[in-house]
Design a protein around this motif. Sequence first.
Motif, PDB file in Angstrom:
ATOM      1  N   PHE A 153      -0.445   7.123  -1.564  1.00 23.00           N
ATOM      2  CA  PHE A 153      -1.613   7.556  -2.392  1.00 23.00           C
ATOM      3  C   PHE A 153      -2.700   6.557  -2.225  1.00 23.00           C
ATOM      4  CE2 PHE A 153       0.547  10.503  -5.967  1.00 23.00           C
ATOM      5  CZ  PHE A 153       0.554  11.608  -4.864  1.00 23.00           C
ATOM      6  N   GLU A 154      -2.375   5.224  -2.309  1.00 20.98           N
ATOM      7  CA  GLU A 154      -3.510   4.236  -1.984  1.00 20.98           C
ATOM      8  C   GLU A 154      -3.725   4.259  -0.793  1.00 20.98           C
ATOM      9  OE1 GLU A 154      -1.479   0.827  -4.844  1.00 20.98           O
ATOM     10  OE2 GLU A 154      -0.621   0.910  -2.840  1.00 20.98           O
TER      11      GLU A 154
ATOM     12  N   GLU B  32     -12.479   5.801   0.596  1.00 22.43           N
ATOM     13  CA  GLU B  32     -13.452   5.116   0.340  1.00 22.43           C
ATOM     14  C   GLU B  32     -14.116   4.544   1.609  1.00 22.43           C
ATOM     15  OE1 GLU B  32     -12.916   0.603  -1.335  1.00 22.43           O
ATOM     16  OE2 GLU B  32     -12.103   1.991  -2.293  1.00 22.43           O
TER      17      GLU B  32
ATOM     18  N   PRO C 236      -9.413  -4.217  -4.437  1.00 19.54           N
ATOM     19  CA  PRO C 236      -8.215  -3.427  -5.238  1.00 19.54           C
ATOM     20  C   PRO C 236      -6.916  -4.083  -4.971  1.00 19.54           C
ATOM     21  CG  PRO C 236      -9.431  -1.891  -3.778  1.00 19.54           C
ATOM     22  CD  PRO C 236      -9.983  -3.282  -3.470  1.00 19.54           C
ATOM     23  N   ASN C 237      -6.165  -3.980  -5.776  1.00 18.59           N
ATOM     24  CA  ASN C 237      -4.813  -4.691  -5.748  1.00 18.59           C
ATOM     25  C   ASN C 237      -3.948  -4.491  -4.163  1.00 18.59           C
ATOM     26  OD1 ASN C 237      -4.876  -5.961  -7.949  1.00 18.59           O
ATOM     27  ND2 ASN C 237      -3.522  -4.442  -9.033  1.00 18.59           N
ATOM     28  N   TYR C 238      -4.058  -3.386  -3.888  1.00 19.15           N
ATOM     29  CA  TYR C 238      -3.381  -3.026  -2.591  1.00 19.15           C
ATOM     30  C   TYR C 238      -3.984  -3.440  -1.304  1.00 19.15           C
ATOM     31  CZ  TYR C 238      -6.990   0.769  -2.090  1.00 19.15           C
ATOM     32  OH  TYR C 238      -8.286   1.605  -2.296  1.00 19.15           O
TER      33      TYR C 238
ATOM     34  N   MET D  80       1.064  -1.058  -0.107  1.00 22.04           N
ATOM     35  CA  MET D  80       0.058   0.059  -0.083  1.00 22.04           C
ATOM     36  C   MET D  80       0.898   1.285   0.058  1.00 22.04           C
ATOM     37  SD  MET D  80      -3.161   1.265   2.791  1.00 22.04           S
ATOM     38  CE  MET D  80      -4.101   0.120   1.852  1.00 22.04           C
ATOM     39  N   SER D  81       0.793   1.975  -1.123  1.00 20.21           N
ATOM     40  CA  SER D  81       1.433   3.316  -1.057  1.00 20.21           C
ATOM     41  C   SER D  81       0.602   4.448  -0.333  1.00 20.21           C
ATOM     42  CB  SER D  81       1.762   3.587  -2.567  1.00 20.21           C
ATOM     43  OG  SER D  81       0.342   3.960  -3.017  1.00 20.21           O
TER      44      SER D  81
ATOM     45  N   ARG E 298      -4.296   7.088   0.833  1.00 16.36           N
ATOM     46  CA  ARG E 298      -5.315   8.275   0.838  1.00 16.36           C
ATOM     47  C   ARG E 298      -6.489   7.941   0.319  1.00 16.36           C
ATOM     48  NH1 ARG E 298      -3.714  13.469  -2.722  1.00 16.36           N
ATOM     49  NH2 ARG E 298      -3.723  11.650  -4.406  1.00 16.36           N
ATOM     50  N   GLU E 299      -6.511   6.946  -0.877  1.00 13.91           N
ATOM     51  CA  GLU E 299      -7.785   6.425  -1.668  1.00 13.91           C
ATOM     52  C   GLU E 299      -8.759   5.450  -0.902  1.00 13.91           C
ATOM     53  OE1 GLU E 299      -8.617   3.407  -5.174  1.00 13.91           O
ATOM     54  OE2 GLU E 299      -6.873   4.600  -5.521  1.00 13.91           O
ATOM     55  N   PHE E 300      -7.959   4.828   0.016  1.00 10.94           N
ATOM     56  CA  PHE E 300      -8.630   3.871   0.879  1.00 10.94           C
ATOM     57  C   PHE E 300      -9.273   4.569   2.049  1.00 10.94           C
ATOM     58  CE2 PHE E 300      -8.074   0.476   4.144  1.00 10.94           C
ATOM     59  CZ  PHE E 300      -9.082  -0.531   3.802  1.00 10.94           C
TER      60      PHE E 300
END
Length: 147
Positions: A4-5, A12, A115-117, A1-2, A7-9
């Motif tokens: 940015f991922e 969500e 999601p991939n992360y 998990m980066s 932040r997206e998570f």
Amino acid sequence: MSPFELREFLAELKSETNGINKTISAVNDSVLAKKVGSISPEQNMILVGVLPSYGSNGQNVDNVRTVPITQLMVLEKCDYSGMTEDQEWEMFQRTFLAITEIKETIVQKVSEDCPNYLINIDVNSLNIDPVWGKAECCGWSMDIEFE
């Protein structure tokens, strides 16, 4: 998990969790304190994503991989001096319901087409602990480790 991922998570999870009014990210307690300093009681409940640390896992250089570890917190900014015991119990109940809803959402996403992360989340690592007095906030934290 980066980053940015994460932040997206967080965005969500905010949209899918009852009562979450604000999301923030933090690296440590001093950054958390700075960010929650301007939060008003109307913005309670806060979903906090701690930026991941990254370890390594593997038997040799041919199969080494990065293993993120992060933490989510559901917090409310508290005025300890004016809080009755009943208000304290109510705050812990509200934030507990939110963090358990988040845990259930994560488990559901991992079992479905996620999601991939999120693919390598170790669902056995989703431990929930109470938080008291962290940056003038109380609530619950949940550790997230990846396999």
